[in-house]
Design an enzyme around this catalytic site. Sequence first.
Site, PDB file in Angstrom:
ATOM      1  N   ASN A  88       0.658  -1.442  -0.110  1.00 58.36           N
ATOM      2  CA  ASN A  88       0.354   0.091  -0.047  1.00 58.36           C
ATOM      3  C   ASN A  88       0.645   1.421   0.169  1.00 58.36           C
ATOM      4  O   ASN A  88       0.379   2.292  -0.537  1.00 58.36           O
ATOM      5  CB  ASN A  88      -0.810   0.275   1.314  1.00 58.36           C
ATOM      6  CG  ASN A  88      -1.659   1.440   1.500  1.00 58.36           C
ATOM      7  OD1 ASN A  88      -2.589   1.737   0.700  1.00 58.36           O
ATOM      8  ND2 ASN A  88      -1.058   1.971   2.513  1.00 58.36           N
ATOM      9  N   SER A 142      -3.027  -0.220  -6.515  1.00 59.09           N
ATOM     10  CA  SER A 142      -2.939   0.509  -7.834  1.00 59.09           C
ATOM     11  C   SER A 142      -3.748   1.620  -7.700  1.00 59.09           C
ATOM     12  O   SER A 142      -4.490   2.100  -6.552  1.00 59.09           O
ATOM     13  CB  SER A 142      -3.073  -0.302  -8.867  1.00 59.09           C
ATOM     14  OG  SER A 142      -3.027   0.095 -10.349  1.00 59.09           O
ATOM     15  N   TYR A 156       2.461  10.782 -11.050  1.00 54.89           N
ATOM     16  CA  TYR A 156       1.866   9.731 -10.114  1.00 54.89           C
ATOM     17  C   TYR A 156       1.230   8.588 -11.078  1.00 54.89           C
ATOM     18  O   TYR A 156       1.507   7.169 -10.634  1.00 54.89           O
ATOM     19  CB  TYR A 156       0.853  10.241  -9.174  1.00 54.89           C
ATOM     20  CG  TYR A 156      -0.063   9.257  -8.673  1.00 54.89           C
ATOM     21  CD1 TYR A 156       0.535   8.549  -7.212  1.00 54.89           C
ATOM     22  CD2 TYR A 156      -1.257   8.899  -8.843  1.00 54.89           C
ATOM     23  CE1 TYR A 156      -0.122   7.758  -6.670  1.00 54.89           C
ATOM     24  CE2 TYR A 156      -2.071   8.126  -8.189  1.00 54.89           C
ATOM     25  CZ  TYR A 156      -1.428   7.436  -7.081  1.00 54.89           C
ATOM     26  OH  TYR A 156      -2.286   6.561  -6.341  1.00 54.89           O
ATOM     27  N   LYS A 160       1.957   4.313 -11.423  1.00 52.14           N
ATOM     28  CA  LYS A 160       0.852   3.033 -11.280  1.00 52.14           C
ATOM     29  C   LYS A 160       1.103   2.333 -12.630  1.00 52.14           C
ATOM     30  O   LYS A 160       0.570   1.173 -12.265  1.00 52.14           O
ATOM     31  CB  LYS A 160      -0.415   3.690 -10.687  1.00 52.14           C
ATOM     32  CG  LYS A 160      -0.194   4.450  -9.254  1.00 52.14           C
ATOM     33  CD  LYS A 160      -0.100   3.408  -8.480  1.00 52.14           C
ATOM     34  CE  LYS A 160      -0.268   3.769  -7.136  1.00 52.14           C
ATOM     35  NZ  LYS A 160       0.256   2.818  -5.977  1.00 52.14           N
TER      36      LYS A 160
END
Length: 288
Positions: A88, A142, A156, A160
């Site tokens: 996480n 994700s 960002y 991902k």
Amino acid sequence: MTYSDKKVWFVTGTSSGLGRAVVEHILEKGDRVVATLRKPGALADLVPKHSTDQLLVLKLDVVVPSDITAAFAAALAKFGRIDVVYNNAGFTSLGEVEGTQDSIARKMFEVNFFGATNVTREAVRVFRDENKPRGGRLLQASSMAAIQAMAGVGYYSATKFALEGVTQALAAELHPSWGIKITLIELGGFRTSIINEQENLHVAAVHPAYTAADLASVGFRELTTSGKLAESCSDPNKAAREIYKLGLDDNVGFRVPLGLDAIAVVGAQLDETRRDVEAAGKWSVDLK
């Protein structure tokens, strides 16, 4: 049922947000959890409330490889196995691609991609080589931004996208006999520290070319910094409830968009991609 009959969870990035919410939900359900974070003091309020047979708090900075191996080793020494890893830890930066400093972009990749990937590799090793019997569940945090990149959080989104790519390749490489299942959870918007400027959100200075009010990134910046975005997001405790369920369900797919906004965003991107693919056929009719 005793603690020894319960699942053992390993969760990264538990100081706040979804990481903390997931840890609290696991504890409420009676399972055992290894809660890892850069500053263990952030969980000082939880420690006295739970038996050491149920909760183990460990220091782990995902950009430090030795922290990762040490934390997994300590978890195994305490509980004997690890059943579910919720990967996480992460942070984001708000700013246009042109306005984001290389140092910030690289830091995001160090945490969100390289750090998460190193946790992933150690989780797989433990599931295969340490657990008896073999097996385990990896839940990869994700984002819907990994399917549809978003204005204002380009780097960002890129971290991902990269994490999904390496995760999909890894999942294809695993031998079925190892009993390892991986799930990408493509999170929608939740009221967590990742959209809180004071915690896990870096805000870049406004690039001089991006000031027009009708630019998507300008609108997103205003929503985020004003707090209105957080107000419109979902309850992280409800997300934690569903993430817990996903960790115990062997029948879920490889990708799980989580949140009605994530379902909508991922669905829209699939439709757009399908239209583009169908329209591209005329250029490939005699190409192999």
